[in-house]
Design a protein around this motif. Structure first.
Motif, PDB file in Angstrom:
ATOM      1  N   ALA A 129       0.867  -1.177   0.000  1.00  0.00           N
ATOM      2  CA  ALA A 129       0.000   0.000   0.000  1.00  0.00           C
ATOM      3  C   ALA A 129       0.903   1.225   0.000  1.00  0.00           C
ATOM      4  O   ALA A 129       1.948   1.223   0.648  1.00  0.00           O
ATOM      5  CB  ALA A 129      -0.905   0.009   1.223  1.00  0.00           C
ATOM      6  N   TRP A 130       0.506   2.242  -0.746  1.00  0.00           N
ATOM      7  CA  TRP A 130       1.298   3.462  -0.846  1.00  0.00           C
ATOM      8  C   TRP A 130       0.558   4.640  -0.249  1.00  0.00           C
ATOM      9  O   TRP A 130      -0.630   4.842  -0.538  1.00  0.00           O
ATOM     10  CB  TRP A 130       1.584   3.797  -2.314  1.00  0.00           C
ATOM     11  N   PHE A 223       4.602  10.128  -4.089  1.00  0.00           N
ATOM     12  CA  PHE A 223       4.803   8.967  -3.234  1.00  0.00           C
ATOM     13  C   PHE A 223       5.492   9.387  -1.937  1.00  0.00           C
ATOM     14  O   PHE A 223       6.497  10.108  -1.961  1.00  0.00           O
ATOM     15  CB  PHE A 223       5.662   7.937  -3.968  1.00  0.00           C
ATOM     16  N   LEU A 224       4.959   8.936  -0.794  1.00  0.00           N
ATOM     17  CA  LEU A 224       5.537   9.267   0.505  1.00  0.00           C
ATOM     18  C   LEU A 224       6.137   8.054   1.209  1.00  0.00           C
ATOM     19  O   LEU A 224       7.246   8.129   1.731  1.00  0.00           O
ATOM     20  CB  LEU A 224       4.478   9.924   1.402  1.00  0.00           C
ATOM     21  N   VAL A 225       5.410   6.927   1.246  1.00  0.00           N
ATOM     22  CA  VAL A 225       5.936   5.734   1.917  1.00  0.00           C
ATOM     23  C   VAL A 225       5.125   4.517   1.471  1.00  0.00           C
ATOM     24  O   VAL A 225       3.958   4.643   1.091  1.00  0.00           O
ATOM     25  CB  VAL A 225       5.881   5.884   3.458  1.00  0.00           C
ATOM     26  N   ALA A 226       5.755   3.343   1.504  1.00  0.00           N
ATOM     27  CA  ALA A 226       5.103   2.074   1.154  1.00  0.00           C
ATOM     28  C   ALA A 226       5.007   1.188   2.384  1.00  0.00           C
ATOM     29  O   ALA A 226       5.878   1.221   3.262  1.00  0.00           O
ATOM     30  CB  ALA A 226       5.881   1.349   0.056  1.00  0.00           C
ATOM     31  N   SER A 227       3.966   0.375   2.443  1.00  0.00           N
ATOM     32  CA  SER A 227       3.741  -0.470   3.618  1.00  0.00           C
ATOM     33  C   SER A 227       4.658  -1.679   3.670  1.00  0.00           C
ATOM     34  O   SER A 227       4.754  -2.346   4.690  1.00  0.00           O
ATOM     35  CB  SER A 227       2.283  -0.947   3.648  1.00  0.00           C
ATOM     36  N   THR A 228       5.354  -1.988   2.566  1.00  0.00           N
ATOM     37  CA  THR A 228       6.250  -3.140   2.529  1.00  0.00           C
ATOM     38  C   THR A 228       7.310  -2.904   1.463  1.00  0.00           C
ATOM     39  O   THR A 228       7.178  -2.014   0.619  1.00  0.00           O
ATOM     40  CB  THR A 228       5.479  -4.446   2.250  1.00  0.00           C
ATOM     41  N   ILE A 239      11.753   3.355  -3.529  1.00  0.00           N
ATOM     42  CA  ILE A 239      10.703   2.840  -2.661  1.00  0.00           C
ATOM     43  C   ILE A 239      11.161   2.973  -1.205  1.00  0.00           C
ATOM     44  O   ILE A 239      12.081   2.287  -0.766  1.00  0.00           O
ATOM     45  CB  ILE A 239      10.380   1.362  -2.963  1.00  0.00           C
ATOM     46  N   ILE A 240      10.539   3.891  -0.475  1.00  0.00           N
ATOM     47  CA  ILE A 240      10.814   4.054   0.950  1.00  0.00           C
ATOM     48  C   ILE A 240       9.705   3.325   1.706  1.00  0.00           C
ATOM     49  O   ILE A 240       8.526   3.627   1.544  1.00  0.00           O
ATOM     50  CB  ILE A 240      10.832   5.541   1.335  1.00  0.00           C
ATOM     51  N   SER A 241      10.081   2.329   2.488  1.00  0.00           N
ATOM     52  CA  SER A 241       9.098   1.460   3.133  1.00  0.00           C
ATOM     53  C   SER A 241       8.925   1.782   4.609  1.00  0.00           C
ATOM     54  O   SER A 241       9.694   2.568   5.192  1.00  0.00           O
ATOM     55  CB  SER A 241       9.522   0.000   2.987  1.00  0.00           C
ATOM     56  N   ASP A 250       5.151  -4.626   8.817  1.00  0.00           N
ATOM     57  CA  ASP A 250       5.308  -4.877   7.387  1.00  0.00           C
ATOM     58  C   ASP A 250       3.968  -5.384   6.876  1.00  0.00           C
ATOM     59  O   ASP A 250       3.544  -6.484   7.205  1.00  0.00           O
ATOM     60  CB  ASP A 250       6.402  -5.918   7.136  1.00  0.00           C
ATOM     61  N   LEU A 251       3.295  -4.563   6.088  1.00  0.00           N
ATOM     62  CA  LEU A 251       1.928  -4.880   5.687  1.00  0.00           C
ATOM     63  C   LEU A 251       1.828  -5.117   4.186  1.00  0.00           C
ATOM     64  O   LEU A 251       1.395  -4.262   3.422  1.00  0.00           O
ATOM     65  CB  LEU A 251       0.980  -3.750   6.117  1.00  0.00           C
TER      66      LEU A 251
END
Length: 322
Positions: A129-130, A223-228, A239-241, A250-251
């Motif tokens: 998820a982003w 884009f700000l952050v990714a869930s995984t 990709i910043i997680s 970690d989703l």
């Protein structure tokens, strides 16, 4: 309903399958005898819908009958899931649904349907998820988002595909980690969530990664952050997680094809072979990586073990948030 119930139901399902699986030679020779209908419980054009259409695009290579995708939306996925559960368990009506199968019962009591009403044919992709916003907001990083949320407690609006979804839980994980409070708004799928963001109806959105990929690439979303941690071929940025920024969850969001729980074992075996062939094909692998999901194939007992692990993780987060 809690994570333990989900886990118990899934174990019962796989036990029933493995205890009485018949040999290939004894499979139902006339299956499938008509088109296979797959009910998509989420909005057309969203990540789940696009993924199942991509998976089945080359179905005629592996099956003589057509596969038809039917979107049945409502109730955060419950309407479509319930319709699939009530279908004849003959293998001709299936369900495609993601991690929401295990997250819905964590937040909603007395649901009329659950993962225990199905047997998983297999898990065929994983995505993240982003957290996204619009360029006009001026936010470049998650820290910018957090600072804005702290400046306006409860005032910032963040769209998600549905309440109790993994995307909703991802926003909640950000709230819990940074001690902020935002106004979470459900939109019935990834596509309408992105529509609300791009239409300036909300401040930020947390759809599944594929739903926002093209908008980020085109410069219409930030884009700000990714869930995984998932690498995407089409995304040229970094990709910043959650892991990178210290969010202790970690989703990943998996997607599976399901059959009603009373579907005969020989038919389940047939379905496993059909969908396994599609999920391991070069066509699906190329489509998935280009679209923004990680292709995989975890059949039957592997799928149950994978879903159990996800359920445990989601359950722990749900307990923190309650």
């Amino acid at each position: 309903m809690n994570a333990r119930f989900i886990k118990t139901g899934l174990k019962a399902a796989v036990a029933a399958i493995t205890a009485s699986i018949v040999s290939t030679s004894a499979m139902a020779e006339d299956f499938p005898s008509k088109p296979i209908r797959i009910i998509n419980a989420f909005a057309p054009g969203g990540a789940t819908d696009t993924a199942i259409r991509g998976l089945t695009a080359n179905a005629d290579t592996f099956i003589d009958q057509p596969i038809v995708i039917e979107s049945v939306t409502g109730g955060g996925g419950v309407t479509g899931i319930l319709k699939a559960a009530k279908s004849d368990p003959d293998g001709h009506t299936l369900l495609v649904a993601d991690t929401v199968m295990t997250t819905l019962p964590l937040f909603q009591d007395n649901l009329p349907v659950s993962a225990a009403d199905f047997k998983p044919i297999g898990v065929f992709n994983l995505r993240g998820a982003w957290l996204l916003t619009r360029p006009a907001k001026g936010w470049k990083t998650l820290d910018d988002f957090v600072a804005a949320a702290k400046a306006d407690p409860g005032g910032m609006t963040v769209g998600v595909p549905s309440l109790s979804s993994p995307q909703h839980m991802a926003v909640a994980a950000i709230e819990d980690t940074y001690g902020i409070d935002v106004n979470i708004i459900p939109y019935g799928g990834g596509a309408p969530t992105m529509g609300a963001l791009l239409g300036d109806q909300i401040d930020a959105a947390m759809p599944g990664a594929p739903a926002g990929l093209d908008s980020v690439t085109a410069g219409d979303a930030v884009f700000l952050v990714a869930s995984t941690d998932i690498e995407l071929q089409k995304f040229e940025g970094e990709i910043i997680s959650f892991n990178d920024v210290g969010i202790p969850h970690d989703l990943g969001i998996w997607t599976a094809v399901w059959a009603p729980k009373d579907t005969p074992d020989d038919v389940m075996a047939q379905l496993g072979e059909i969908f396994g062939n599609m999920a391991t094909s070069d066509e699906w692998t190329e489509f998935a990586r280009g679209y923004g999901v990680t292709p995989m194939w975890k059949p039957l007992d592997e799928a149950v073990a994978y879903i159990e692990k996800s359920s445990d993780s989601m359950g722990k987060l749900a307990e923190i948030l309650k």
